[in-house]
Design a protein around this motif. Structure first.
Motif, PDB file in Angstrom:
ATOM      1  N   THR A   1      -5.273   4.986  -3.312  1.00  0.00           N
ATOM      2  CA  THR A   1      -5.086   3.584  -3.750  1.00  0.00           C
ATOM      3  C   THR A   1      -6.386   3.064  -2.275  1.00  0.00           C
ATOM      4  O   THR A   1      -5.602   2.667  -1.497  1.00  0.00           O
ATOM      5  CB  THR A   1      -3.369   3.908  -2.710  1.00  0.00           C
ATOM      6  OG1 THR A   1      -3.639   4.881  -1.227  1.00  0.00           O
ATOM      7  CG2 THR A   1      -2.725   4.368  -3.695  1.00  0.00           C
TER       8      THR A   1
ATOM      9  N   GLN B   1       2.624   2.059  -2.814  1.00  0.00           N
ATOM     10  CA  GLN B   1       1.067   2.064  -4.789  1.00  0.00           C
ATOM     11  C   GLN B   1       1.108   3.713  -4.324  1.00  0.00           C
ATOM     12  O   GLN B   1       1.047   4.341  -5.069  1.00  0.00           O
ATOM     13  CB  GLN B   1      -0.022   1.499  -3.740  1.00  0.00           C
ATOM     14  CG  GLN B   1      -1.088   1.616  -5.148  1.00  0.00           C
ATOM     15  CD  GLN B   1      -2.348   0.631  -5.172  1.00  0.00           C
ATOM     16  OE1 GLN B   1      -2.382   0.019  -3.947  1.00  0.00           O
ATOM     17  NE2 GLN B   1      -2.776   0.882  -6.047  1.00  0.00           N
ATOM     18  N   THR B   2       0.381   4.513  -2.700  1.00  0.00           N
ATOM     19  CA  THR B   2       0.981   5.282  -2.807  1.00  0.00           C
ATOM     20  C   THR B   2       1.651   6.677  -3.404  1.00  0.00           C
ATOM     21  O   THR B   2       1.302   7.538  -3.876  1.00  0.00           O
ATOM     22  CB  THR B   2       0.562   5.731  -1.237  1.00  0.00           C
ATOM     23  OG1 THR B   2      -1.208   4.443  -0.821  1.00  0.00           O
ATOM     24  CG2 THR B   2      -0.051   7.325  -0.606  1.00  0.00           C
TER      25      THR B   2
ATOM     26  N   TRP C   1       1.756   6.927  -6.891  1.00  0.00           N
ATOM     27  CA  TRP C   1       0.222   8.240  -7.133  1.00  0.00           C
ATOM     28  C   TRP C   1       0.917   9.805  -7.459  1.00  0.00           C
ATOM     29  O   TRP C   1       0.923  10.535  -7.607  1.00  0.00           O
ATOM     30  CB  TRP C   1      -1.158   7.526  -6.721  1.00  0.00           C
ATOM     31  CG  TRP C   1      -1.156   6.330  -7.785  1.00  0.00           C
ATOM     32  CD1 TRP C   1      -1.115   5.043  -7.495  1.00  0.00           C
ATOM     33  CD2 TRP C   1      -1.670   6.985  -8.512  1.00  0.00           C
ATOM     34  NE1 TRP C   1      -2.169   4.007  -8.101  1.00  0.00           N
ATOM     35  CE2 TRP C   1      -2.028   5.179  -9.526  1.00  0.00           C
ATOM     36  CE3 TRP C   1      -2.051   7.640  -9.784  1.00  0.00           C
ATOM     37  CZ2 TRP C   1      -2.983   5.163 -10.464  1.00  0.00           C
ATOM     38  CZ3 TRP C   1      -2.891   7.464 -11.111  1.00  0.00           C
ATOM     39  CH2 TRP C   1      -3.354   5.835 -11.392  1.00  0.00           C
TER      40      TRP C   1
ATOM     41  N   LEU D   1       0.737  -0.936  -0.337  1.00  0.00           N
ATOM     42  CA  LEU D   1       0.064   0.009   0.032  1.00  0.00           C
ATOM     43  C   LEU D   1       1.023   1.558  -0.309  1.00  0.00           C
ATOM     44  O   LEU D   1       1.001   2.375  -0.625  1.00  0.00           O
ATOM     45  CB  LEU D   1      -0.873   0.111   1.084  1.00  0.00           C
ATOM     46  CG  LEU D   1      -1.871  -0.903   1.225  1.00  0.00           C
ATOM     47  CD1 LEU D   1      -3.290  -0.852   2.690  1.00  0.00           C
ATOM     48  CD2 LEU D   1      -2.824  -0.542  -0.295  1.00  0.00           C
TER      49      LEU D   1
ATOM     50  N   GLN E   1      -7.983   4.461 -12.470  1.00  0.00           N
ATOM     51  CA  GLN E   1      -7.786   3.966 -10.786  1.00  0.00           C
ATOM     52  C   GLN E   1      -8.707   4.152 -10.138  1.00  0.00           C
ATOM     53  O   GLN E   1      -8.961   3.866  -8.850  1.00  0.00           O
ATOM     54  CB  GLN E   1      -6.704   5.352 -10.870  1.00  0.00           C
ATOM     55  CG  GLN E   1      -5.993   5.154  -9.393  1.00  0.00           C
ATOM     56  CD  GLN E   1      -5.545   3.581  -8.606  1.00  0.00           C
ATOM     57  OE1 GLN E   1      -5.314   3.036  -9.870  1.00  0.00           O
ATOM     58  NE2 GLN E   1      -5.022   2.941  -7.800  1.00  0.00           N
TER      59      GLN E   1
END
Length: 232
Positions: free
Chosen positions: A155, A96-97, A100, A93, A147
């Protein structure tokens, strides 16, 4: 205590969004970029790129001397790591954050910024430039819309990625974008706009910069007349 060097731009709003959400005590030091205050020596010691926002954390997590930071993405990541908020400790996580967050820093922000420039601030319309950046902005909205399919936030949980992107979607009309064309972005946008911390962050505009001075000729010369000599 966080000293925030701020002006009412999308990048400035990113940091007030975080500080209001986290409840961190902070003091705003306005830096009127239309008047050239970003070139003052005291500010340049904190932000050598002569851009807002910048912060000084008077009480860093390690208990040492104050830490200064510039670049809005770096500031968001630093504050998230300082507080343990809005950036997951889970490896996947977190990764992924951060992806972005950097997507906004490298794509959405710069492309929307050029969109603003050629649509609003350029002394004469240049059709190719306007079309180029309106289309690229739309492409990026499309990426974000995809997304957000099936997600409340970029996310999953509200994070620094959302705080980075939201201020660049606020001026969507000026960017030639209709949120009805991006229903997932619209839903996400309205959800963030309704957050009390978002409303508090944007209310600061009325106290600090109720009139956008960047439209006057002198401000344009300061903002858009910079070159290598500016930083020498």
């Amino acid at each position: 205590m966080i000293d925030l060097y701020y002006w009412t731009t999308p990048n400035g709003h990113k940091i007030t969004l975080f500080l209001e959400e986290a409840g961190l005590p902070y003091t705003i030091h306005p830096v009127d970029i239309g008047k050239g205050e970003q070139f003052q020596p005291d500010f340049l010691r904190i932000s050598p790129n002569n851009r807002i926002p910048a912060i000084v954390d008077q009480h860093p997590k390690d208990g040492g001397a104050p830490i200064s930071l510039f670049e809005s993405g770096a500031i968001l990541q630093y504050l998230a790591e300082k507080t343990g908020l809005f950036l997951s400790s889970d490896l996947r996580l977190r990764t992924q954050t951060l992806q972005w967050l950097y997507w906004q820093m490298g794509g959405l922000g710069p492309m929307a910024g050029q969109n603003h420039h050629f649509n609003v601030y350029a002394p004469e319309p240049i059709a190719y430039a306007i079309d180029r950046y309106v289309r690229e902005t739309a492409r990026l909205y499309g990426v974000l819309n995809k997304q957000l399919s099936g997600r409340d936030f970029i996310t999953g949980d509200y994070s620094i990625a959302d705080m980075a992107c939201y201020p660049w979607i606020v001026p969507h009309e000026r960017q030639g974008q209709d949120l009805n064309d991006f229903p997932n972005v619209k839903r996400w946008f309205e959800r963030i706009a309704a957050r009390p911390a978002t409303q508090r962050a944007y209310a600061l505009v009325q106290d600090i910069n109720p009139v956008n001075a960047a439209h006057d000729e002198q401000a344009r010369k300061i903002l858009f007349g910079q070159d290598a000599k500016t930083v020498q």
